[in-house]
Design an enzyme around this catalytic site. Sequence first.
Site, PDB file in Angstrom:
ATOM      1  N   CYS A 166     -27.110  29.703   8.488  1.00 21.28           N
ATOM      2  CA  CYS A 166     -26.609  28.839   7.513  1.00 21.28           C
ATOM      3  C   CYS A 166     -27.387  27.648   6.950  1.00 21.28           C
ATOM      4  O   CYS A 166     -27.514  27.544   5.583  1.00 21.28           O
ATOM      5  CB  CYS A 166     -25.182  28.446   8.032  1.00 21.28           C
ATOM      6  SG  CYS A 166     -23.932  29.777   8.339  1.00 21.28           S
TER       7      CYS A 166
ATOM      8  N   PHE B  32     -16.089  27.196   8.955  1.00 19.75           N
ATOM      9  CA  PHE B  32     -16.709  26.363   9.508  1.00 19.75           C
ATOM     10  C   PHE B  32     -17.330  26.450  10.951  1.00 19.75           C
ATOM     11  O   PHE B  32     -17.862  25.603  11.605  1.00 19.75           O
ATOM     12  CB  PHE B  32     -16.108  24.797   9.608  1.00 19.75           C
ATOM     13  CG  PHE B  32     -15.873  24.358   8.169  1.00 19.75           C
ATOM     14  CD1 PHE B  32     -16.813  23.771   7.440  1.00 19.75           C
ATOM     15  CD2 PHE B  32     -14.446  24.630   7.702  1.00 19.75           C
ATOM     16  CE1 PHE B  32     -16.503  23.308   6.038  1.00 19.75           C
ATOM     17  CE2 PHE B  32     -14.153  24.128   6.471  1.00 19.75           C
ATOM     18  CZ  PHE B  32     -15.083  23.669   5.674  1.00 19.75           C
ATOM     19  N   LEU B  33     -17.174  27.756  11.534  1.00 20.72           N
ATOM     20  CA  LEU B  33     -17.491  28.100  13.060  1.00 20.72           C
ATOM     21  C   LEU B  33     -19.004  27.823  13.209  1.00 20.72           C
ATOM     22  O   LEU B  33     -19.644  28.053  11.926  1.00 20.72           O
ATOM     23  CB  LEU B  33     -16.880  29.531  13.161  1.00 20.72           C
ATOM     24  CG  LEU B  33     -17.753  30.691  12.447  1.00 20.72           C
ATOM     25  CD1 LEU B  33     -18.896  31.030  13.057  1.00 20.72           C
ATOM     26  CD2 LEU B  33     -16.860  31.885  12.761  1.00 20.72           C
TER      27      LEU B  33
ATOM     28  N   PHE C 163     -25.567  16.182  16.341  1.00 18.34           N
ATOM     29  CA  PHE C 163     -26.605  16.585  15.685  1.00 18.34           C
ATOM     30  C   PHE C 163     -27.590  15.464  15.564  1.00 18.34           C
ATOM     31  O   PHE C 163     -28.474  15.154  14.393  1.00 18.34           O
ATOM     32  CB  PHE C 163     -25.927  16.795  14.240  1.00 18.34           C
ATOM     33  CG  PHE C 163     -25.207  18.220  14.212  1.00 18.34           C
ATOM     34  CD1 PHE C 163     -26.072  19.246  13.582  1.00 18.34           C
ATOM     35  CD2 PHE C 163     -24.009  18.513  14.680  1.00 18.34           C
ATOM     36  CE1 PHE C 163     -25.627  20.437  13.739  1.00 18.34           C
ATOM     37  CE2 PHE C 163     -23.635  19.809  14.875  1.00 18.34           C
ATOM     38  CZ  PHE C 163     -24.352  20.898  14.269  1.00 18.34           C
ATOM     39  N   LEU C 164     -27.695  14.710  16.585  1.00 22.89           N
ATOM     40  CA  LEU C 164     -29.058  13.897  16.658  1.00 22.89           C
ATOM     41  C   LEU C 164     -29.883  14.182  17.498  1.00 22.89           C
ATOM     42  O   LEU C 164     -30.648  13.476  18.285  1.00 22.89           O
ATOM     43  CB  LEU C 164     -28.423  12.378  17.233  1.00 22.89           C
ATOM     44  CG  LEU C 164     -27.702  11.561  15.838  1.00 22.89           C
ATOM     45  CD1 LEU C 164     -27.454  10.177  16.600  1.00 22.89           C
ATOM     46  CD2 LEU C 164     -28.513  11.477  14.817  1.00 22.89           C
ATOM     47  N   LYS C 165     -30.118  15.432  17.997  1.00 22.55           N
ATOM     48  CA  LYS C 165     -30.923  16.060  18.948  1.00 22.55           C
ATOM     49  C   LYS C 165     -32.277  16.614  18.018  1.00 22.55           C
ATOM     50  O   LYS C 165     -32.390  17.288  17.211  1.00 22.55           O
ATOM     51  CB  LYS C 165     -30.385  17.394  19.438  1.00 22.55           C
ATOM     52  CG  LYS C 165     -30.828  18.093  20.857  1.00 22.55           C
ATOM     53  CD  LYS C 165     -30.685  17.460  22.051  1.00 22.55           C
ATOM     54  CE  LYS C 165     -31.565  17.853  23.272  1.00 22.55           C
ATOM     55  NZ  LYS C 165     -32.442  16.894  23.867  1.00 22.55           N
ATOM     56  N   ALA C 166     -33.123  15.680  18.616  1.00 22.42           N
ATOM     57  CA  ALA C 166     -34.748  15.748  17.922  1.00 22.42           C
ATOM     58  C   ALA C 166     -35.111  17.204  18.399  1.00 22.42           C
ATOM     59  O   ALA C 166     -35.021  17.633  19.565  1.00 22.42           O
ATOM     60  CB  ALA C 166     -35.703  14.813  18.344  1.00 22.42           C
TER      61      ALA C 166
HETATM   62  P1  NAD Z   1     -23.215  38.741   8.877  1.00 23.73           P
HETATM   63  O1  NAD Z   1     -24.556  39.058   7.906  1.00 23.73           O
HETATM   64  O2  NAD Z   1     -23.353  38.801   9.931  1.00 23.73           O
HETATM   65  O3  NAD Z   1     -22.202  39.921   8.417  1.00 23.73           O
HETATM   66  C1  NAD Z   1     -21.715  40.387   7.029  1.00 23.73           C
HETATM   67  C2  NAD Z   1     -21.101  41.710   7.143  1.00 23.73           C
HETATM   68  O4  NAD Z   1     -20.853  42.273   5.846  1.00 23.73           O
HETATM   69  C3  NAD Z   1     -22.137  43.020   7.556  1.00 23.73           C
HETATM   70  O5  NAD Z   1     -21.673  43.465   8.958  1.00 23.73           O
HETATM   71  C4  NAD Z   1     -22.222  43.775   6.590  1.00 23.73           C
HETATM   72  O6  NAD Z   1     -22.372  45.254   6.941  1.00 23.73           O
HETATM   73  C5  NAD Z   1     -21.005  43.747   5.857  1.00 23.73           C
HETATM   74  N1  NAD Z   1     -20.751  44.002   4.569  1.00 23.73           N
HETATM   75  C6  NAD Z   1     -21.713  43.821   3.483  1.00 23.73           C
HETATM   76  N2  NAD Z   1     -21.123  44.475   2.309  1.00 23.73           N
HETATM   77  C7  NAD Z   1     -19.846  44.901   2.309  1.00 23.73           C
HETATM   78  C8  NAD Z   1     -18.633  45.464   1.814  1.00 23.73           C
HETATM   79  N3  NAD Z   1     -18.991  45.815   0.642  1.00 23.73           N
HETATM   80  N4  NAD Z   1     -17.643  45.690   2.378  1.00 23.73           N
HETATM   81  C9  NAD Z   1     -17.283  45.418   3.947  1.00 23.73           C
HETATM   82  N5  NAD Z   1     -18.252  44.796   4.496  1.00 23.73           N
HETATM   83  C10 NAD Z   1     -19.751  44.765   3.908  1.00 23.73           C
HETATM   84  O7  NAD Z   1     -22.842  37.810   7.792  1.00 23.73           O
HETATM   85  P2  NAD Z   1     -22.356  36.384   8.514  1.00 23.73           P
HETATM   86  O8  NAD Z   1     -22.984  35.484   9.367  1.00 23.73           O
HETATM   87  O9  NAD Z   1     -20.828  36.528   9.276  1.00 23.73           O
HETATM   88  O10 NAD Z   1     -21.828  35.402   7.319  1.00 23.73           O
HETATM   89  C11 NAD Z   1     -20.983  35.857   6.324  1.00 23.73           C
HETATM   90  C12 NAD Z   1     -20.497  34.620   5.336  1.00 23.73           C
HETATM   91  O11 NAD Z   1     -20.028  33.721   6.008  1.00 23.73           O
HETATM   92  C13 NAD Z   1     -21.936  34.050   4.709  1.00 23.73           C
HETATM   93  O12 NAD Z   1     -21.544  33.692   3.484  1.00 23.73           O
HETATM   94  C14 NAD Z   1     -22.224  32.849   5.388  1.00 23.73           C
HETATM   95  O13 NAD Z   1     -22.877  31.827   4.866  1.00 23.73           O
HETATM   96  C15 NAD Z   1     -20.832  32.321   5.872  1.00 23.73           C
HETATM   97  N6  NAD Z   1     -20.871  31.610   7.184  1.00 23.73           N
HETATM   98  C16 NAD Z   1     -21.459  32.121   8.171  1.00 23.73           C
HETATM   99  C17 NAD Z   1     -21.262  31.468   9.407  1.00 23.73           C
HETATM  100  C18 NAD Z   1     -22.279  31.751  10.654  1.00 23.73           C
HETATM  101  O14 NAD Z   1     -22.336  31.008  11.360  1.00 23.73           O
HETATM  102  N7  NAD Z   1     -22.793  32.941  10.601  1.00 23.73           N
HETATM  103  C19 NAD Z   1     -20.696  30.198   9.382  1.00 23.73           C
HETATM  104  C20 NAD Z   1     -19.873  29.856   8.399  1.00 23.73           C
HETATM  105  C21 NAD Z   1     -19.829  30.516   7.137  1.00 23.73           C
END
Ligand code: NAD
Length: 439
Positions: free
Chosen positions: A258, A150-151, A247-250
Amino acid sequence: MKIVVAGTGYVGLVTGACFAAKGHHVSCVDIDNKKVTLLKAGISPIFEPGLEELLVNNMKRLDFTTEYKEAYKDADIIFIGVGTPEKQDGSANLSYVYSVAEQIAESIEKDCVVVVKSTVPIGTNDKIEDLIKSRLVNDINVCVASNPEFLAQGTAVNDTLRPSRIVVGVEEPFAAEVLKMVYKDFNAPILVTNRKSAEMIKYASNDFLALKISFINEIANLCENIGADIEDVALGMGYDGRIGNRFLKAGIGYGGSCFPKDTKALHWLANFHDNELKTVKAAIDVNESQKLKLIKKSRKYFDSFNGLNVAILGLTFKPGTDDLREAPTLVNIPIMIEDGANIKAWDPVGVENFKKKFPDKITYCNTIEDTIKDSDVCFIFTEWDEVKDFNLLKYNELMKTPIVLDGRNCYDLISAKKAHIIYDSIGRETVNTFEVSLV
Ligand code: NAD
C-alpha cells in the site's frame, strides 16, 4: 441481501470472512482457480492471523467461486477488492478493477449497488459507474459507491471487525442506506461523503502515515550523526497527543502493497493536475534511500560481501504477514548476492514466497541459531517476536564475527552492550563491546 466480493486477496478475503462473521451470506469471486480450490477446502491462501479460523467458523455463510456470472447476476451488492498495483510511471494500474466492472455489467440481472473497496485514484468511481452503465446487458439500475479499506496486514481481521471508521462515498443517498445496513453491526462511526472525497480520504490517510514514517527516519539519520537517540526522541514526541506515538518507529523504511504504491499514485495524480505534492514526494524519496540504509552501514565494516557468510533475519515487509510486496529484502538481498555473499535466511512465514523468487541462491533455515551460525554479519529486516525475544548472547556465541545490523531496532542498547557484539541500529549510537569480550 446477497453480498458478493470480487477478489479474494488480503482485502477481499478478509472483508468477505468478516461480513460472514457478522451474519451476512457472502459469495467470494476470484479468477485464480488455485485460490478458490484452497478456500473451498477451508484453507487460507494467505497468512493473516485469525483468518483461517474465521473462514472455518463461518463456512456455512461463505462460498467461493470462479463463476462470476453466476455470482453477480442476482447480487444486491458487489464489493470490488481486486488489486490496483503500481505501473512503471507510478500511476495506479486499474485494469483489474475495470475488468471486474465489465464482468459485472455483462452479468447483473437486477438492480445492484457496486462498492469499490480497492484503493483507486480520485475520479475512478465515476469512471467505473460510466463503464458499467455503458456496458449493461439488462435494463436495470446500478450505482457505484466508494468504501475504501483501512485494514493493515498482520491485524487485518481485527481491523475489519473493529474498524476505526467506515467511509462511504456516494452520489445517491440510496447507496449510503444500503451500506449502512451492511455495516450496522460493526459499531464504528460511518462517515458519508461524496465519492471523490472518499477516494481522497484513503490516499491522504496512507500518504500521511507514510510521511510520518519518512519523517521519523530522517530525524533518526540526523540523530545518528549528532549523538541523539531516536527511540527516546520518538517517545518524547509521542507523549504529545497532537503527534501521537504510533508510526514513529524508525527503521529501514515502509514497504508492503500500500504505502509505496499509494504515495506514488497520489504524487502522479497531483502532478497530472499540475499540483505537485512536495510532502508526498519527500516521503517517497526518503523511503527509497532508507531501504538501503543497512547496506550503507555495512560499508563501515567491510568493502564487499564477496565470500562473506551473511545471515538474514526476516524476509517479509513487516511481521504478521507472508507478503513480500515492496519488502526491503527484495532490494537488499540481490545486491549481496551479486557481490558474492553466501546467504542464509530465516523467516517464520515468508520463506515459501521468497523461495519462489530466490529458489537456489539462498540457504533457508528453520531456526535463528542455524541462520547466524558461523556468519560474518547478520542483517535484521523484520521485527518478528522471535527476533526480539532472541538471546543476544547467542550472536557472540554462534557468529564468526558478531556484527549485527538491525534495521528495526529490536534490542535496547543496554542489553546489546552486555552481549559483546557490534550492534548497529537506526538512529542510535553504535554499540561495540565485541573487543571487550576478547580481552
Ligand atoms: P491482492 O493482490 O492480495 O488480491 C487481489 C485479488 O483479486 C487476487 O486474488 C486476484 O486473483 C483477484 N482478481 C483479479 N482480477 C479479478 C477479477 N476480475 N475477478 C475476481 N478476482 C480478481 O490485493 P489486496 O492486497 O487485497 O489489495 C486489493 C485492493 O485493496 C488494492 O487496491 C489495495 O490497494 C487495497 N488495499 C489493500 C490493503 C492491504 O493491506 N493489502 C489495505 C487497504 C486497501
